[in-house]
Write a protein that holds these residues in place. Structure first.
Motif, PDB file in Angstrom:
ATOM      1  N   THR A 287     -64.707 -10.554 -22.424  1.00 49.81           N
ATOM      2  CA  THR A 287     -64.611  -9.237 -22.411  1.00 49.81           C
ATOM      3  C   THR A 287     -63.234  -9.164 -23.518  1.00 49.81           C
ATOM      4  OG1 THR A 287     -65.614  -8.715 -20.349  1.00 49.81           O
ATOM      5  CG2 THR A 287     -64.154  -6.974 -21.569  1.00 49.81           C
ATOM      6  N   TYR A 288     -63.437  -8.278 -24.524  1.00 49.88           N
ATOM      7  CA  TYR A 288     -62.290  -7.901 -25.286  1.00 49.88           C
ATOM      8  C   TYR A 288     -61.808  -6.587 -25.021  1.00 49.88           C
ATOM      9  CZ  TYR A 288     -59.342  -7.441 -29.347  1.00 49.88           C
ATOM     10  OH  TYR A 288     -58.259  -7.280 -30.129  1.00 49.88           O
ATOM     11  N   ASP A 289     -60.508  -6.267 -25.036  1.00 50.19           N
ATOM     12  CA  ASP A 289     -60.072  -4.924 -24.789  1.00 50.19           C
ATOM     13  C   ASP A 289     -59.256  -4.700 -25.994  1.00 50.19           C
ATOM     14  OD1 ASP A 289     -58.758  -2.671 -24.181  1.00 50.19           O
ATOM     15  OD2 ASP A 289     -58.416  -2.958 -22.066  1.00 50.19           O
ATOM     16  N   GLU A 290     -59.838  -3.961 -26.979  1.00 49.62           N
ATOM     17  CA  GLU A 290     -59.124  -3.671 -28.332  1.00 49.62           C
ATOM     18  C   GLU A 290     -57.996  -3.042 -28.136  1.00 49.62           C
ATOM     19  OE1 GLU A 290     -60.551  -2.226 -32.772  1.00 49.62           O
ATOM     20  OE2 GLU A 290     -62.038  -2.233 -31.256  1.00 49.62           O
ATOM     21  N   ASP A 291     -57.921  -2.204 -27.080  1.00 44.98           N
ATOM     22  CA  ASP A 291     -56.784  -1.201 -26.946  1.00 44.98           C
ATOM     23  C   ASP A 291     -55.473  -1.830 -26.737  1.00 44.98           C
ATOM     24  OD1 ASP A 291     -58.438   1.359 -27.434  1.00 44.98           O
ATOM     25  OD2 ASP A 291     -58.737   1.455 -25.366  1.00 44.98           O
ATOM     26  N   VAL A 292     -55.589  -2.925 -25.916  1.00 45.02           N
ATOM     27  CA  VAL A 292     -54.499  -3.708 -25.544  1.00 45.02           C
ATOM     28  C   VAL A 292     -54.473  -5.039 -26.142  1.00 45.02           C
ATOM     29  CG1 VAL A 292     -53.993  -2.481 -23.610  1.00 45.02           C
ATOM     30  CG2 VAL A 292     -55.542  -4.336 -23.482  1.00 45.02           C
ATOM     31  N   ASP A 293     -55.449  -5.403 -27.311  1.00 44.18           N
ATOM     32  CA  ASP A 293     -55.556  -6.706 -27.702  1.00 44.18           C
ATOM     33  C   ASP A 293     -55.544  -7.714 -26.841  1.00 44.18           C
ATOM     34  OD1 ASP A 293     -55.903  -8.256 -29.936  1.00 44.18           O
ATOM     35  OD2 ASP A 293     -53.636  -8.436 -30.496  1.00 44.18           O
ATOM     36  N   VAL A 294     -56.393  -7.749 -25.862  1.00 40.76           N
ATOM     37  CA  VAL A 294     -56.495  -8.725 -24.712  1.00 40.76           C
ATOM     38  C   VAL A 294     -57.938  -9.389 -24.508  1.00 40.76           C
ATOM     39  CG1 VAL A 294     -56.182  -9.458 -22.340  1.00 40.76           C
ATOM     40  CG2 VAL A 294     -54.525  -8.188 -23.225  1.00 40.76           C
TER      41      VAL A 294
ATOM     42  N   THR B  32     -59.093 -25.581  -9.749  1.00 36.70           N
ATOM     43  CA  THR B  32     -60.294 -25.181 -10.731  1.00 36.70           C
ATOM     44  C   THR B  32     -59.783 -23.993 -11.558  1.00 36.70           C
ATOM     45  OG1 THR B  32     -61.875 -26.186  -9.187  1.00 36.70           O
ATOM     46  CG2 THR B  32     -62.684 -24.750 -10.877  1.00 36.70           C
ATOM     47  N   LEU B  33     -59.868 -24.265 -12.684  1.00 40.15           N
ATOM     48  CA  LEU B  33     -59.738 -23.258 -13.814  1.00 40.15           C
ATOM     49  C   LEU B  33     -60.939 -22.123 -13.726  1.00 40.15           C
ATOM     50  CD1 LEU B  33     -58.001 -21.974 -16.143  1.00 40.15           C
ATOM     51  CD2 LEU B  33     -59.433 -23.489 -17.801  1.00 40.15           C
ATOM     52  N   VAL B  34     -60.672 -20.941 -13.350  1.00 41.93           N
ATOM     53  CA  VAL B  34     -61.672 -20.088 -13.160  1.00 41.93           C
ATOM     54  C   VAL B  34     -61.760 -18.774 -14.279  1.00 41.93           C
ATOM     55  CG1 VAL B  34     -62.080 -20.443 -10.835  1.00 41.93           C
ATOM     56  CG2 VAL B  34     -60.299 -18.875 -11.597  1.00 41.93           C
ATOM     57  N   GLY B  35     -60.632 -18.809 -15.017  1.00 37.05           N
ATOM     58  CA  GLY B  35     -60.509 -17.853 -15.961  1.00 37.05           C
ATOM     59  C   GLY B  35     -59.016 -18.008 -16.955  1.00 37.05           C
ATOM     60  N   ILE B  36     -59.170 -17.281 -18.115  1.00 38.88           N
ATOM     61  CA  ILE B  36     -58.150 -17.318 -18.984  1.00 38.88           C
ATOM     62  C   ILE B  36     -57.941 -15.867 -19.433  1.00 38.88           C
ATOM     63  CG2 ILE B  36     -57.442 -18.203 -21.370  1.00 38.88           C
ATOM     64  CD1 ILE B  36     -59.147 -20.564 -20.951  1.00 38.88           C
ATOM     65  N   THR B  37     -56.887 -15.413 -19.929  1.00 36.80           N
ATOM     66  CA  THR B  37     -56.453 -14.102 -20.341  1.00 36.80           C
ATOM     67  C   THR B  37     -55.751 -14.499 -21.588  1.00 36.80           C
ATOM     68  OG1 THR B  37     -56.448 -13.045 -18.017  1.00 36.80           O
ATOM     69  CG2 THR B  37     -55.398 -12.041 -19.959  1.00 36.80           C
ATOM     70  N   VAL B  38     -56.231 -13.987 -22.780  1.00 34.07           N
ATOM     71  CA  VAL B  38     -55.370 -14.168 -24.007  1.00 34.07           C
ATOM     72  C   VAL B  38     -54.860 -13.138 -24.537  1.00 34.07           C
ATOM     73  CG1 VAL B  38     -55.620 -14.889 -26.422  1.00 34.07           C
ATOM     74  CG2 VAL B  38     -56.944 -15.861 -24.590  1.00 34.07           C
ATOM     75  N   LEU B  39     -53.499 -12.974 -24.507  1.00 35.93           N
ATOM     76  CA  LEU B  39     -52.780 -11.788 -24.793  1.00 35.93           C
ATOM     77  C   LEU B  39     -52.593 -11.773 -26.312  1.00 35.93           C
ATOM     78  CD1 LEU B  39     -49.663 -12.169 -22.052  1.00 35.93           C
ATOM     79  CD2 LEU B  39     -52.165 -10.719 -21.954  1.00 35.93           C
ATOM     80  N   ASN B  40     -52.406 -10.464 -27.043  1.00 32.11           N
ATOM     81  CA  ASN B  40     -52.336 -10.387 -28.357  1.00 32.11           C
ATOM     82  C   ASN B  40     -53.447 -11.630 -29.045  1.00 32.11           C
ATOM     83  OD1 ASN B  40     -49.917  -8.979 -28.546  1.00 32.11           O
ATOM     84  ND2 ASN B  40     -48.951 -10.763 -27.454  1.00 32.11           N
ATOM     85  N   ALA B  41     -54.556 -11.269 -28.436  1.00 31.67           N
ATOM     86  CA  ALA B  41     -55.752 -12.136 -28.901  1.00 31.67           C
ATOM     87  C   ALA B  41     -56.093 -12.116 -30.451  1.00 31.67           C
ATOM     88  CB  ALA B  41     -57.039 -11.545 -28.344  1.00 31.67           C
ATOM     89  N   SER B  42     -55.928 -10.924 -31.118  1.00 34.25           N
ATOM     90  CA  SER B  42     -55.984 -10.890 -32.668  1.00 34.25           C
ATOM     91  C   SER B  42     -55.045 -12.065 -33.111  1.00 34.25           C
ATOM     92  CB  SER B  42     -55.895  -9.655 -33.003  1.00 34.25           C
ATOM     93  OG  SER B  42     -54.539  -9.220 -33.114  1.00 34.25           O
ATOM     94  N   LEU B  43     -53.945 -12.488 -32.737  1.00 36.14           N
ATOM     95  CA  LEU B  43     -53.273 -13.395 -33.388  1.00 36.14           C
ATOM     96  C   LEU B  43     -53.876 -14.701 -33.510  1.00 36.14           C
ATOM     97  CD1 LEU B  43     -49.723 -12.809 -31.630  1.00 36.14           C
ATOM     98  CD2 LEU B  43     -50.633 -12.093 -33.911  1.00 36.14           C
ATOM     99  N   PHE B  44     -54.881 -14.914 -32.569  1.00 31.85           N
ATOM    100  CA  PHE B  44     -55.696 -16.484 -32.722  1.00 31.85           C
ATOM    101  C   PHE B  44     -56.877 -16.303 -33.274  1.00 31.85           C
ATOM    102  CE2 PHE B  44     -53.152 -16.024 -28.789  1.00 31.85           C
ATOM    103  CZ  PHE B  44     -52.545 -17.532 -28.705  1.00 31.85           C
ATOM    104  N   SER B  45     -57.162 -15.180 -34.069  1.00 33.99           N
ATOM    105  CA  SER B  45     -58.388 -15.113 -34.782  1.00 33.99           C
ATOM    106  C   SER B  45     -58.738 -16.477 -35.742  1.00 33.99           C
ATOM    107  CB  SER B  45     -58.326 -13.857 -35.741  1.00 33.99           C
ATOM    108  OG  SER B  45     -59.263 -13.610 -36.444  1.00 33.99           O
TER     109      SER B  45
END
Length: 56
Positions: A4-11, A39-52
């Protein structure tokens, strides 16, 4: 797995399990790794657009 991508907060949220029962999280370079025990169950990417993949 679902994302899920939240464009408002870029996460970007990446989940590997449902429901997530997280008892540990590690923050490193704008990425938060969520664990249930070891066990890795999730990842949150902050400032996700930087990883485009497309730098434009």
């Amino acid at each position: 797995m679902w994302m899920t991508y939240d464009e408002d907060v870029d996460v970007l949220y990446i989940n590997f399990r449902k429901p997530q029962k997280v008892n540990d999280s590690i923050y490193e370079d704008n990425i938060i790794y969520h664990y249930a025990d070891k066990t890795l169950v999730g990842i949150t990417v902050l400032n996700a657009s930087l990883f485009s993949a497309n730098p434009n």
